[in-house]
Write a protein that holds these residues in place. Sequence first.
Motif, PDB file in Angstrom:
ATOM      1  N   VAL A   1       0.853  -1.182   0.000  1.00  0.00           N
ATOM      2  CA  VAL A   1       0.000   0.000   0.000  1.00  0.00           C
ATOM      3  C   VAL A   1       0.890   1.233   0.000  1.00  0.00           C
ATOM      4  O   VAL A   1       1.760   1.379   0.860  1.00  0.00           O
ATOM      5  CB  VAL A   1      -0.948   0.017   1.211  1.00  0.00           C
ATOM      6  CG1 VAL A   1      -1.813   1.270   1.194  1.00  0.00           C
ATOM      7  CG2 VAL A   1      -1.828  -1.234   1.227  1.00  0.00           C
TER       8      VAL A   1
ATOM      9  N   TYR B   1      -1.905  -1.185  -3.858  1.00  0.00           N
ATOM     10  CA  TYR B   1      -3.016  -0.271  -3.639  1.00  0.00           C
ATOM     11  C   TYR B   1      -2.475   1.109  -3.261  1.00  0.00           C
ATOM     12  O   TYR B   1      -1.340   1.240  -2.819  1.00  0.00           O
ATOM     13  CB  TYR B   1      -3.901  -0.771  -2.489  1.00  0.00           C
ATOM     14  CG  TYR B   1      -4.353  -2.196  -2.658  1.00  0.00           C
ATOM     15  CD1 TYR B   1      -5.526  -2.496  -3.327  1.00  0.00           C
ATOM     16  CD2 TYR B   1      -3.589  -3.258  -2.161  1.00  0.00           C
ATOM     17  CE1 TYR B   1      -5.946  -3.810  -3.499  1.00  0.00           C
ATOM     18  CE2 TYR B   1      -3.994  -4.578  -2.330  1.00  0.00           C
ATOM     19  CZ  TYR B   1      -5.172  -4.846  -2.998  1.00  0.00           C
ATOM     20  OH  TYR B   1      -5.571  -6.147  -3.173  1.00  0.00           O
TER      21      TYR B   1
ATOM     22  N   ILE C   1      -9.292   3.576  -0.531  1.00  0.00           N
ATOM     23  CA  ILE C   1      -8.284   2.657  -1.037  1.00  0.00           C
ATOM     24  C   ILE C   1      -8.532   2.529  -2.530  1.00  0.00           C
ATOM     25  O   ILE C   1      -9.646   2.222  -2.964  1.00  0.00           O
ATOM     26  CB  ILE C   1      -8.392   1.265  -0.360  1.00  0.00           C
ATOM     27  CG1 ILE C   1      -8.356   1.401   1.168  1.00  0.00           C
ATOM     28  CG2 ILE C   1      -7.289   0.347  -0.874  1.00  0.00           C
ATOM     29  CD1 ILE C   1      -7.138   2.105   1.724  1.00  0.00           C
ATOM     30  N   TRP C   2      -7.481   2.782  -3.295  1.00  0.00           N
ATOM     31  CA  TRP C   2      -7.609   2.853  -4.750  1.00  0.00           C
ATOM     32  C   TRP C   2      -6.789   1.772  -5.446  1.00  0.00           C
ATOM     33  O   TRP C   2      -5.697   1.428  -5.005  1.00  0.00           O
ATOM     34  CB  TRP C   2      -7.095   4.198  -5.241  1.00  0.00           C
ATOM     35  CG  TRP C   2      -7.715   5.397  -4.631  1.00  0.00           C
ATOM     36  CD1 TRP C   2      -7.281   6.076  -3.527  1.00  0.00           C
ATOM     37  CD2 TRP C   2      -8.886   6.092  -5.074  1.00  0.00           C
ATOM     38  NE1 TRP C   2      -8.108   7.146  -3.267  1.00  0.00           N
ATOM     39  CE2 TRP C   2      -9.094   7.186  -4.209  1.00  0.00           C
ATOM     40  CE3 TRP C   2      -9.770   5.902  -6.137  1.00  0.00           C
ATOM     41  CZ2 TRP C   2     -10.143   8.072  -4.356  1.00  0.00           C
ATOM     42  CZ3 TRP C   2     -10.817   6.790  -6.286  1.00  0.00           C
ATOM     43  CH2 TRP C   2     -11.000   7.856  -5.409  1.00  0.00           C
ATOM     44  N   ASP C   3      -7.307   1.303  -6.562  1.00  0.00           N
ATOM     45  CA  ASP C   3      -6.554   0.481  -7.506  1.00  0.00           C
ATOM     46  C   ASP C   3      -5.730   1.469  -8.334  1.00  0.00           C
ATOM     47  O   ASP C   3      -6.293   2.405  -8.915  1.00  0.00           O
ATOM     48  CB  ASP C   3      -7.548  -0.279  -8.392  1.00  0.00           C
ATOM     49  CG  ASP C   3      -6.882  -1.041  -9.523  1.00  0.00           C
ATOM     50  OD1 ASP C   3      -5.721  -0.769  -9.884  1.00  0.00           O
ATOM     51  OD2 ASP C   3      -7.560  -1.920 -10.088  1.00  0.00           O
TER      52      ASP C   3
END
Length: 162
Positions: free
Chosen positions: A102, A136, A143-145
Amino acid sequence: MQDLLVITTGGTIDKVYFDDKSDFQIGEPQIGRILEELGVAFRFSVIPILRKDSLHIGQADRELIRATIAAQPAHHVLVTHGTDTMVETAKVLASIPDKTMVLTGALNPARFRGSDAEFNIGCAVGAVQSLPAGVYIAMNGRIWDPAQVRKNVAANRFEAVD
């Protein structure tokens, strides 16, 4: 989660303002201090790799970040990174198998009152513990792709790609 590996690359989260120079420079990584002050209930180690504004992180730097993470036994990795090119670095890390990674940062330096740094780090810590292997981005309470997000510089936030 057993242990958390933290990789630091610089960015706004670690910036320090020098009055005598009227300039920001990247200082010591702040995340270790932040995690200690918050009293987290897990072990973590911090590996500072770079002290750069993300606009100055190039492909060789991204490969160094990728190689460092790939060489470590940890399966949970949090990367602090400048926000301007965080997405590009995340895409390079996607080639690492069997790790949950992350990336997070801050729109204001962690040393500033009202900084988003602690909030973003908290979101990233929760994400790295609960998400499956992959890469991520944790910014702005989401939380983003990395393939589905971009930084909107004008609005100073991350948003979904249309």
